[in-house]
Enzyme design. Structure first.
Site, short mmCIF file in Angstrom:
data_model
loop_
_atom_site.label_atom_id
_atom_site.label_comp_id
_atom_site.label_asym_id
_atom_site.label_seq_id
_atom_site.Cartn_x
_atom_site.Cartn_y
_atom_site.Cartn_z
CG ASP A 47 -1.67 -37.96 1.88
OD1 ASP A 47 -1.90 -38.73 0.92
OD2 ASP A 47 -0.99 -36.93 1.77
CE1 TYR A 105 -7.19 -28.47 -1.80
CE2 TYR A 105 -7.16 -30.41 -0.41
CZ TYR A 105 -7.36 -29.83 -1.64
OH TYR A 105 -7.76 -30.60 -2.71
#
Length: 196
Positions: A47, A105
């Site tokens: 993103d 992540y």
């Protein structure tokens, strides 16, 4: 190609019309250097504002080149927020997205205001209950099936299930919390499993 990028100035990884993206910057620089119309395929999308610390991408070319020299030249062409660590020749069937064995992540919260690193952490100045956060992390730990969150129209012919095999929560120093999640894709293929 192994690289890193600071996502703040970019609208994510993937090329978008009239947007500055990491893939767009890399593609323009690479095409200028190798004089070929090639596309760079990344390990996955990010993103806007998301950073990549050890990101993998690949591209196909017709002509041979020196990997170390190209890496050096790319770093000279690219903006400061993108760094190419290395470029290696790989097998023709290698795919940055589908050949990945894992993805990691990391999310970092900081309890106290600090003058440095604010663009890399989330400043959360209210009191955090570390024990509650730790007990919540146990809910998604080790082998839970999150396939309901996957897209229904999968491009791989065999349905796959995502397992979160590690979801750790650790308190670092006194003012940082780091949440880390490592995903492995597991493809079901009777009579054996195959890691992708």
């Amino acid at each position: 190609m192994r690289l890193a990028f600071h996502g703040a100035p970019f609208s994510g990884w993937q090329i978008q019309t009239r947007q500055r993206t990491v893939q767009g910057e890399l593609t323009n620089a690479l095409r200028s250097l190798i004089k070929e119309d090639t596309n760079i395929i990344g390990a996955g999308r990010t993103d806007a504002g998301v950073h990549g610390k050890n990101y993998v991408a690949h591209f196909d070319v017709l002509n041979e080149f020196d990997c170390q020299e190209l890496s050096f030249k790319l770093n000279r062409f690219l903006p400061d927020r993108i760094s190419v660590y290395e470029i290696k020749k790989v097998d023709i069937d290698f795919h940055a997205r589908f050949s990945a064995l894992s993805r990691s992540y990391s999310y970092t919260l900081r309890e106290k205001k600090h003058a440095f690193g604010n663009d890399l952490v989330c400043n959360y100045t209210r009191e955090l209950d570390f024990e509650i956060l730790k007990s919540c992390s146990e809910l998604v730990k080790n082998g839970k099936n999150f396939s309901a969150f996957e897209k229904k129209e999968v491009t791989i012919p065999i349905p796959f299930v995502k397992f979160i095999i590690l979801y750790g929560l650790e308190k670092i120093i006194q003012s940082f919390f780091r949440f880390e999640q490592i995903d492995f894709c597991v493809i079901w293929s009777d009579p054996w499993l195959e890691l992708c």
